[in-house]
Scaffold this active site. Structure first.
Site, PDB file in Angstrom:
ATOM      1  N   LYS A 117     -42.969 -12.140 -32.241  1.00  0.00           N
ATOM      2  CA  LYS A 117     -43.277 -11.639 -30.899  1.00  0.00           C
ATOM      3  C   LYS A 117     -43.468 -10.134 -31.002  1.00  0.00           C
ATOM      4  CE  LYS A 117     -43.144 -13.497 -26.597  1.00  0.00           C
ATOM      5  NZ  LYS A 117     -43.442 -14.830 -26.115  1.00  0.00           N
ATOM      6  N   GLY A 217     -40.418 -20.111  -8.584  1.00  0.00           N
ATOM      7  CA  GLY A 217     -41.456 -19.306  -9.242  1.00  0.00           C
ATOM      8  C   GLY A 217     -42.746 -20.096  -9.314  1.00  0.00           C
ATOM      9  N   GLY A 219     -45.910 -18.984 -10.139  1.00  0.00           N
ATOM     10  CA  GLY A 219     -46.934 -18.176 -10.785  1.00  0.00           C
ATOM     11  C   GLY A 219     -47.914 -19.099 -11.487  1.00  0.00           C
ATOM     12  N   ASN A 220     -48.416 -18.655 -12.617  1.00  0.00           N
ATOM     13  CA  ASN A 220     -49.431 -19.436 -13.345  1.00  0.00           C
ATOM     14  C   ASN A 220     -48.950 -20.830 -13.697  1.00  0.00           C
ATOM     15  OD1 ASN A 220     -51.441 -17.397 -13.456  1.00  0.00           O
ATOM     16  ND2 ASN A 220     -50.192 -16.331 -14.982  1.00  0.00           N
ATOM     17  N   VAL A 221     -47.757 -20.918 -14.262  1.00  0.00           N
ATOM     18  CA  VAL A 221     -47.245 -22.227 -14.681  1.00  0.00           C
ATOM     19  C   VAL A 221     -46.704 -22.998 -13.479  1.00  0.00           C
ATOM     20  CG1 VAL A 221     -45.617 -23.433 -16.179  1.00  0.00           C
ATOM     21  CG2 VAL A 221     -46.624 -21.293 -16.944  1.00  0.00           C
TER      22      VAL A 221
HETATM   23  N1  LIG Z   1     -47.614 -19.006 -19.202  1.00  0.00           N
HETATM   24  C1  LIG Z   1     -47.231 -19.822 -20.153  1.00  0.00           C
HETATM   25  O1  LIG Z   1     -48.046 -20.541 -20.752  1.00  0.00           O
HETATM   26  C2  LIG Z   1     -45.772 -19.908 -20.506  1.00  0.00           C
HETATM   27  C3  LIG Z   1     -45.393 -20.575 -21.688  1.00  0.00           C
HETATM   28  C4  LIG Z   1     -44.039 -20.711 -21.982  1.00  0.00           C
HETATM   29  C5  LIG Z   1     -43.083 -20.161 -21.129  1.00  0.00           C
HETATM   30  N2  LIG Z   1     -43.473 -19.497 -19.997  1.00  0.00           N
HETATM   31  C6  LIG Z   1     -42.440 -18.959 -19.112  1.00  0.00           C
HETATM   32  O2  LIG Z   1     -42.545 -19.568 -17.847  1.00  0.00           O
HETATM   33  C7  LIG Z   1     -42.214 -18.649 -16.808  1.00  0.00           C
HETATM   34  C8  LIG Z   1     -43.366 -18.522 -15.830  1.00  0.00           C
HETATM   35  O3  LIG Z   1     -44.505 -18.060 -16.517  1.00  0.00           O
HETATM   36  P1  LIG Z   1     -45.843 -17.691 -15.728  1.00  0.00           P
HETATM   37  O4  LIG Z   1     -46.886 -17.463 -16.744  1.00  0.00           O
HETATM   38  O5  LIG Z   1     -46.073 -18.689 -14.643  1.00  0.00           O
HETATM   39  O6  LIG Z   1     -45.424 -16.300 -15.085  1.00  0.00           O
HETATM   40  P2  LIG Z   1     -46.017 -15.609 -13.776  1.00  0.00           P
HETATM   41  O7  LIG Z   1     -45.687 -14.179 -13.910  1.00  0.00           O
HETATM   42  O8  LIG Z   1     -47.432 -16.030 -13.542  1.00  0.00           O
HETATM   43  O9  LIG Z   1     -45.143 -16.267 -12.595  1.00  0.00           O
HETATM   44  C9  LIG Z   1     -43.818 -15.967 -12.344  1.00  0.00           C
HETATM   45  C10 LIG Z   1     -43.591 -16.158 -10.848  1.00  0.00           C
HETATM   46  O10 LIG Z   1     -42.195 -16.026 -10.598  1.00  0.00           O
HETATM   47  C11 LIG Z   1     -42.041 -15.268  -9.404  1.00  0.00           C
HETATM   48  N3  LIG Z   1     -40.712 -14.673  -9.375  1.00  0.00           N
HETATM   49  C12 LIG Z   1     -40.259 -13.534  -9.973  1.00  0.00           C
HETATM   50  N4  LIG Z   1     -38.974 -13.331  -9.666  1.00  0.00           N
HETATM   51  C13 LIG Z   1     -38.591 -14.360  -8.865  1.00  0.00           C
HETATM   52  C14 LIG Z   1     -37.381 -14.713  -8.249  1.00  0.00           C
HETATM   53  N5  LIG Z   1     -36.310 -13.947  -8.323  1.00  0.00           N
HETATM   54  N6  LIG Z   1     -37.347 -15.867  -7.526  1.00  0.00           N
HETATM   55  C15 LIG Z   1     -38.433 -16.639  -7.388  1.00  0.00           C
HETATM   56  N7  LIG Z   1     -39.624 -16.349  -7.966  1.00  0.00           N
HETATM   57  C16 LIG Z   1     -39.691 -15.227  -8.684  1.00  0.00           C
HETATM   58  C17 LIG Z   1     -43.166 -14.254  -9.444  1.00  0.00           C
HETATM   59  O11 LIG Z   1     -43.429 -13.733  -8.166  1.00  0.00           O
HETATM   60  C18 LIG Z   1     -44.305 -15.122  -9.985  1.00  0.00           C
HETATM   61  O12 LIG Z   1     -45.004 -15.775  -8.938  1.00  0.00           O
HETATM   62  C19 LIG Z   1     -41.869 -17.335 -17.527  1.00  0.00           C
HETATM   63  O13 LIG Z   1     -40.477 -17.286 -17.717  1.00  0.00           O
HETATM   64  C20 LIG Z   1     -42.567 -17.461 -18.864  1.00  0.00           C
HETATM   65  O14 LIG Z   1     -41.921 -16.706 -19.870  1.00  0.00           O
HETATM   66  C21 LIG Z   1     -44.780 -19.364 -19.674  1.00  0.00           C
END
Ligand SMILES: NC(=O)c1ccc[n+]([C@@H]2O[C@H](COP(=O)([O-])OP(=O)(O)OC[C@H]3O[C@@H](n4cnc5c(N)ncnc54)[C@H](O)[C@@H]3O)[C@@H](O)[C@H]2O)c1
Length: 388
Positions: A117, A217, A219-221
């Site tokens: 990383k 949360g 977000g994207n996932v």
């Molecule tokens: N994107 C991937 O392919 C991937 C792969 C493996 C793991 N992850 C993990 O999954 C998680 C989400 O990833 P992502 O890409 O969707 O991230 P993202 O940044 O798109 O979404 C995160 C969301 O969480 C919200 N958030 C932040 N603090 C919060 C809180 N206190 N309460 C509620 N919501 C809150 C944000 O507003 C945002 O909408 C992360 O922890 C990331 O490390 C993502």
């Protein structure tokens, strides 16, 4: 004051808890426990990492750390995170912890990849420039393929496209440039599969229709997971700190916005953490009234051993995060191995079988599910090491 675990810093970068964590670190550095905090090899999150590379470039302002945890199974692949860390200690701990996590994620998923990383110190919104990304790419290139980068927090596909112009050791580039594109829907699908496996194990059926599921949360996932769950007829509740996003996702998938102020105390079938790490901790476990925890967030257990055991004692089934959120790495691995979308989805769907197997194995061995997944990953690494 005492730091008790290696995973202690795992939420250090998160808004709500950031200050507390930093205060703790400072406190330790100033005490007789200093020896525990030697600059690199003595760090709490140091876990026999093979190599740690500090990158500096005065002209672009680049300050980066690349952590290579283990390359027994293959090159260390893992994303680059850009974050406005408040100290180098915090950045170093983050990269140590995240790179270790990648080793076990790839190993348990059966990929021939090691764990690595990178973190860039700075604000992605104001300090990320093309020159800085190119310089970072040159540092990645200088490692000759031992570390392969990808996107993480603060990075976009376009940044990886830029890095690709100076090094071949980058994944997560856009589809138009021959990459596998956005990994998030694939990650979400893997989480969905892991969740279904946990439901099969706990309820005897993997059908999620009418199950009460809280997605924290969106977000994207998280959004993509909500789509899968809503298609299956689950009763989905969403929470996020971003109100606009909540309304947008609610309207798109006809789900409910959680209106309360303590999601952990709500009665539910499945809790899906998709935002923060370390939400499963001393404070929340005592309140949790869920039957299953299955989500995308990395490092959900504040302390792997302790909190894994507490969940087990409470009868809450925990689908290990690094196992069920591996869809993203499966997606980028396709760029190295040249497999197609069908194969990406087949491998991701297999998270169902692996999760079910691991949940059962934990029972047989009377260990936590986290430990069961970890053991499988470690056994793969050890076997390959012995072959060598
Ligand atoms: N994107 C991937 O392919 C991937 C792969 C493996 C793991 N992850 C993990 O999954 C998680 C989400 O990833 P992502 O890409 O969707 O991230 P993202 O940044 O798109 O979404 C995160 C969301 O969480 C919200 N958030 C932040 N603090 C919060 C809180 N206190 N309460 C509620 N919501 C809150 C944000 O507003 C945002 O909408 C992360 O922890 C990331 O490390 C993502």
């Amino acid at each position: 004051m005492k730091l008790t675990t290696k995973s202690y810093f795992c939420t250090a970068f998160l808004e709500d808890e950031q200050n507390n964590k930093i205060a703790m670190v400072t406190e330790v550095i100033n005490t007789n426990e200093l020896h525990k905090m030697d600059p690199v090899f003595g760090q709490l999150s140091f876990d026999n990492h093979e190599q740690i590379v500090f990158c500096n470039d005065k002209d672009t302002g680049l300050k980066a750390i690349i952590g290579i945890h283990n390359t027994v199974l293959g090159p260390a692949l893992g994303g680059t995170r850009m974050w406005n860390y408040t100290s180098e200690w915090e950045a170093l701990n983050d990269v140590l912890r995240l790179s270790r996590g990648m080793t076990y994620k790839s190993a348990v998923t059966g990929l021939n990849l090691g764990g690595g990383k990178a973190v860039l110190i700075g604000d992605a919104k104001t300090q990320k420039t093309p020159e800085l990304m190119l310089k970072f790419g040159e540092f990645v290139n200088s490692l000759g393929g031992k570390y392969i980068t990808a996107e993480d927090v603060g990075m976009a596909t376009s940044d990886m496209d830029l890095v690709r112009t100076v090094t071949p050791y980058v994944t997560g580039i856009s589809e138009s440039k021959g990459g596998a594109g956005n990994p998030s829907p694939v990650t979400a699908y893997g989480v969905f599969m892991g969740m279904k496996a946990a439901a099969k194990y706990k309820f005897g059926s993997d059908v999620l229709e009418d199950k009460v599921i809280y997605v924290q949360g969106i977000g994207n996932v998280g959004e993509s997971l909500v789509e899968n769950l809503s298609n299956e007829g689950a009763k989905v509740y969403i929470s996020d700190i971003n109100q606009d996003r909540l309304e947008e996702v609610r309207d798109k998938y006809s789900v409910n916005i959680y209106g309360g102020d303590n999601i952990y105390a709500e009665e539910m079938d499945i809790y899906a953490p998709c935002a923060l790490g370390a939400t499963v901790n001393d404070f929340t476990i005592n309140q949790l009234r869920t039957k299953i925890i299955a989500g995308a967030a990395n490092n959900q257990l504040a302390e792997e051993q302790k909190h894994g055991k507490m969940l087990r004692e409470k009868g809450i089934v925990y689908a290990p995060d690094f196992l069920i959120n591996a869809g993203g790495i499966i997606n980028v691995y396709a760029e190295l191995e040249n497999y197609d979308r069908k194969e990406i989805m087949r491998k991701t769907e297999n998270i169902y079988n692996t999760t079910l197997e691991i949940l059962k194995k934990a029972d047989v061995d009377n260990i936590t599910t986290h430990q069961a997944a970890f053991n499988i990953a470690q056994a793969r690494i050890d076997a390959r090491k012995n072959e060598k």
